[in-house]
Design a protein around this motif. Structure first.
Motif, PDB file in Angstrom:
ATOM      1  N   THR A  67       5.108   3.143  -9.307  1.00  0.00           N
ATOM      2  CA  THR A  67       3.822   3.824  -9.202  1.00  0.00           C
ATOM      3  C   THR A  67       2.754   2.753  -9.310  1.00  0.00           C
ATOM      4  OG1 THR A  67       4.645   5.883 -10.187  1.00  0.00           O
ATOM      5  CG2 THR A  67       2.267   5.511 -10.234  1.00  0.00           C
ATOM      6  N   ILE A  68       1.927   2.624  -8.285  1.00  0.00           N
ATOM      7  CA  ILE A  68       0.953   1.537  -8.250  1.00  0.00           C
ATOM      8  C   ILE A  68      -0.465   2.102  -8.272  1.00  0.00           C
ATOM      9  CG2 ILE A  68       2.538   0.045  -6.975  1.00  0.00           C
ATOM     10  CD1 ILE A  68       0.752   0.554  -4.479  1.00  0.00           C
ATOM     11  N   PRO A  69      -1.431   1.332  -8.783  1.00  0.00           N
ATOM     12  CA  PRO A  69      -2.822   1.778  -8.707  1.00  0.00           C
ATOM     13  C   PRO A  69      -3.324   1.698  -7.271  1.00  0.00           C
ATOM     14  CG  PRO A  69      -2.714  -0.451  -9.579  1.00  0.00           C
ATOM     15  CD  PRO A  69      -1.299   0.031  -9.476  1.00  0.00           C
ATOM     16  N   TYR A  70      -4.264   2.583  -6.935  1.00  0.00           N
ATOM     17  CA  TYR A  70      -4.886   2.497  -5.620  1.00  0.00           C
ATOM     18  C   TYR A  70      -5.512   1.112  -5.472  1.00  0.00           C
ATOM     19  CZ  TYR A  70      -7.473   3.871  -1.463  1.00  0.00           C
ATOM     20  OH  TYR A  70      -7.961   3.962  -0.173  1.00  0.00           O
ATOM     21  N   PRO A  71      -5.303   0.432  -4.347  1.00  0.00           N
ATOM     22  CA  PRO A  71      -5.739  -0.960  -4.203  1.00  0.00           C
ATOM     23  C   PRO A  71      -7.238  -1.166  -4.424  1.00  0.00           C
ATOM     24  CG  PRO A  71      -4.193  -0.395  -2.481  1.00  0.00           C
ATOM     25  CD  PRO A  71      -4.532   0.882  -3.185  1.00  0.00           C
ATOM     26  N   LEU A  72      -7.561  -2.361  -4.878  1.00  0.00           N
ATOM     27  CA  LEU A  72      -8.934  -2.723  -5.194  1.00  0.00           C
ATOM     28  C   LEU A  72      -9.806  -2.831  -3.939  1.00  0.00           C
ATOM     29  CD1 LEU A  72      -8.161  -5.587  -7.747  1.00  0.00           C
ATOM     30  CD2 LEU A  72      -8.947  -3.278  -8.309  1.00  0.00           C
ATOM     31  N   GLU A  73     -11.076  -2.473  -4.089  1.00  0.00           N
ATOM     32  CA  GLU A  73     -12.131  -2.742  -3.106  1.00  0.00           C
ATOM     33  C   GLU A  73     -11.853  -2.189  -1.723  1.00  0.00           C
ATOM     34  OE1 GLU A  73     -15.117  -4.036  -3.849  1.00  0.00           O
ATOM     35  OE2 GLU A  73     -14.479  -4.099  -5.952  1.00  0.00           O
ATOM     36  N   THR A  74     -11.206  -1.020  -1.659  1.00  0.00           N
ATOM     37  CA  THR A  74     -11.002  -0.362  -0.371  1.00  0.00           C
ATOM     38  C   THR A  74     -11.190   1.136  -0.526  1.00  0.00           C
ATOM     39  OG1 THR A  74      -9.468   0.011   1.478  1.00  0.00           O
ATOM     40  CG2 THR A  74      -8.501  -0.149  -0.713  1.00  0.00           C
ATOM     41  N   ARG A  75     -11.641   1.763   0.547  1.00  0.00           N
ATOM     42  CA  ARG A  75     -11.709   3.215   0.600  1.00  0.00           C
ATOM     43  C   ARG A  75     -10.845   3.752   1.733  1.00  0.00           C
ATOM     44  NH1 ARG A  75     -18.143   4.675  -0.505  1.00  0.00           N
ATOM     45  NH2 ARG A  75     -18.290   3.638  -2.537  1.00  0.00           N
ATOM     46  N   ASP A  76     -10.000   2.874   2.306  1.00  0.00           N
ATOM     47  CA  ASP A  76      -9.194   3.281   3.463  1.00  0.00           C
ATOM     48  C   ASP A  76      -7.903   2.475   3.485  1.00  0.00           C
ATOM     49  OD1 ASP A  76      -8.559   4.686   5.747  1.00  0.00           O
ATOM     50  OD2 ASP A  76      -9.622   3.317   7.090  1.00  0.00           O
ATOM     51  N   CYS A  77      -7.042   2.727   2.504  1.00  0.00           N
ATOM     52  CA  CYS A  77      -5.747   2.038   2.439  1.00  0.00           C
ATOM     53  C   CYS A  77      -4.727   2.828   3.247  1.00  0.00           C
ATOM     54  CB  CYS A  77      -5.297   1.910   0.987  1.00  0.00           C
ATOM     55  SG  CYS A  77      -3.716   1.053   0.808  1.00  0.00           S
ATOM     56  N   HIS A  78      -4.016   2.140   4.152  1.00  0.00           N
ATOM     57  CA  HIS A  78      -3.050   2.787   5.038  1.00  0.00           C
ATOM     58  C   HIS A  78      -1.624   2.361   4.723  1.00  0.00           C
ATOM     59  CE1 HIS A  78      -5.677   4.112   8.694  1.00  0.00           C
ATOM     60  NE2 HIS A  78      -6.284   4.338   7.538  1.00  0.00           N
ATOM     61  N   HIS A  79      -0.696   3.281   4.990  1.00  0.00           N
ATOM     62  CA  HIS A  79       0.739   2.975   4.936  1.00  0.00           C
ATOM     63  C   HIS A  79       1.196   2.480   6.299  1.00  0.00           C
ATOM     64  CE1 HIS A  79       1.733   6.500   7.405  1.00  0.00           C
ATOM     65  NE2 HIS A  79       0.950   7.232   6.616  1.00  0.00           N
ATOM     66  N   GLU A  80       2.138   1.532   6.294  1.00  0.00           N
ATOM     67  CA  GLU A  80       2.776   1.058   7.518  1.00  0.00           C
ATOM     68  C   GLU A  80       4.255   0.866   7.217  1.00  0.00           C
ATOM     69  OE1 GLU A  80       0.953  -2.180   9.559  1.00  0.00           O
ATOM     70  OE2 GLU A  80      -1.084  -1.393   9.352  1.00  0.00           O
ATOM     71  N   MET A  81       5.077   1.785   7.667  1.00  0.00           N
ATOM     72  CA  MET A  81       6.521   1.722   7.438  1.00  0.00           C
ATOM     73  C   MET A  81       7.139   0.607   8.271  1.00  0.00           C
ATOM     74  SD  MET A  81       9.062   2.949   5.844  1.00  0.00           S
ATOM     75  CE  MET A  81      10.838   2.638   5.999  1.00  0.00           C
ATOM     76  N   GLU A  82       8.089  -0.143   7.662  1.00  0.00           N
ATOM     77  CA  GLU A  82       8.659  -1.301   8.353  1.00  0.00           C
ATOM     78  C   GLU A  82      10.168  -1.446   8.109  1.00  0.00           C
ATOM     79  OE1 GLU A  82       6.529  -4.412   9.330  1.00  0.00           O
ATOM     80  OE2 GLU A  82       4.583  -3.453   8.964  1.00  0.00           O
ATOM     81  N   PHE A  83      10.846  -2.045   9.081  1.00  0.00           N
ATOM     82  CA  PHE A  83      12.231  -2.497   8.967  1.00  0.00           C
ATOM     83  C   PHE A  83      12.171  -3.960   8.555  1.00  0.00           C
ATOM     84  CE2 PHE A  83      16.064  -4.267  11.241  1.00  0.00           C
ATOM     85  CZ  PHE A  83      17.043  -3.616  10.494  1.00  0.00           C
ATOM     86  N   VAL A  84      12.744  -4.280   7.394  1.00  0.00           N
ATOM     87  CA  VAL A  84      12.625  -5.624   6.832  1.00  0.00           C
ATOM     88  C   VAL A  84      13.929  -6.396   7.027  1.00  0.00           C
ATOM     89  CG1 VAL A  84      12.118  -6.972   4.767  1.00  0.00           C
ATOM     90  CG2 VAL A  84      11.011  -4.750   5.104  1.00  0.00           C
TER      91      VAL A  84
END
Length: 232
Positions: A67-84
């Motif tokens: 569980t992470i805090p909402y990222p700093l200094e942004t109002r528009d954080c997006h998810h991007e699913m990836e194959f690693v």
């Protein structure tokens, strides 16, 4: 040789399915615009001459289940699913035919992006670092060894936010295949065990916020779970 002035964190460790040991992360490379539909939704065209990359710090790694805090200094954080892709052997100027011998295994990943900061940088033709390289922005599930996963084909890659699927594609939709990416990247870097390659995201990226629960899946891999908390 003198003693260090202060201690620095050890390499982040990622669990490996069926193994007692863990995978130490050395570097993180990310492929940009590797799904044509995602490039189109962002108003871009795919560069079919060669893949391109951005990087993240190894210390951006965040393990599945966090569980992470909402990222700093942004109002528009997006998810991007990836194959690693996890690199387990040195690779330098390898051919596409040789490239897969460098692969240790694969994992589900999420590239969190501060989209507003990335967009501002693009408008000014500046690097994307503030939008891409920040704490907890490289989420990863346990790694599955290459032999256990098998051949890369048309496995599904998907992400759901609070139970609603937002990204749903196939690994075969990638513009640049894994062997092509490794061979190309190895022309510019001495790839080494511990390097990770986030291979790009399908269409359907979107915002996340406090209270959201994310589930990322690739057929044949351990799923990825992430919860977003309030901002610090």
């Amino acid at each position: 040789m003198t003693d260090p002035l202060f201690a620095v964190p050890a390499a982040p460790l990622v669990p490996v399915e069926g193994a007692a040991g863990a995978f130490p992360v050395r570097r993180i490379f990310c492929v940009g615009r590797n799904y044509a539909a995602h490039a189109a939704e962002m108003g871009n065209e795919v560069d079919r001459e060669a893949p391109f990359y951005f990087t993240k710090s190894a210390h951006d790694i965040c393990l599945s289940g966090a569980t992470i805090p909402y990222p700093l200094e942004t109002r528009d954080c997006h998810h991007e699913m990836e194959f690693v892709v996890a690199i387990g052997a040195p690779a330098f100027r390898v051919s596409e035919a040789e490239a897969m011998t460098a692969v240790y295994g694969y994992a589900c990943g999420i590239d969190l992006t501060r989209r507003d900061l990335q967009g501002a940088a693009k408008e000014k033709r500046r690097p994307w670092d503030l939008g891409k390289d920040f704490e907890h922005s490289a989420i990863i599930a346990p790694i599955t060894p290459r032999a256990a996963f098998g051949e890369i084909g048309d496995q599904a890659i998907r992400l759901a936010v609070d139970g609603t699927v937002t990204q749903d594609a196939r690994l075969s939709d990638m513009v640049w295949s894994v062997p092509e990416v490794i061979a190309h990247l190895s022309r510019f870097y001495h790839l080494q065990p511990g390097d990770l390659i986030y291979t790009g995201t399908p269409a359907g990226v979107g915002p996340v916020g406090p209270g959201n629960v994310l589930l990322g899946e690739v057929d044949g891999l351990a799923p990825l779970y992430l919860s977003i908390d309030a901002a610090e």
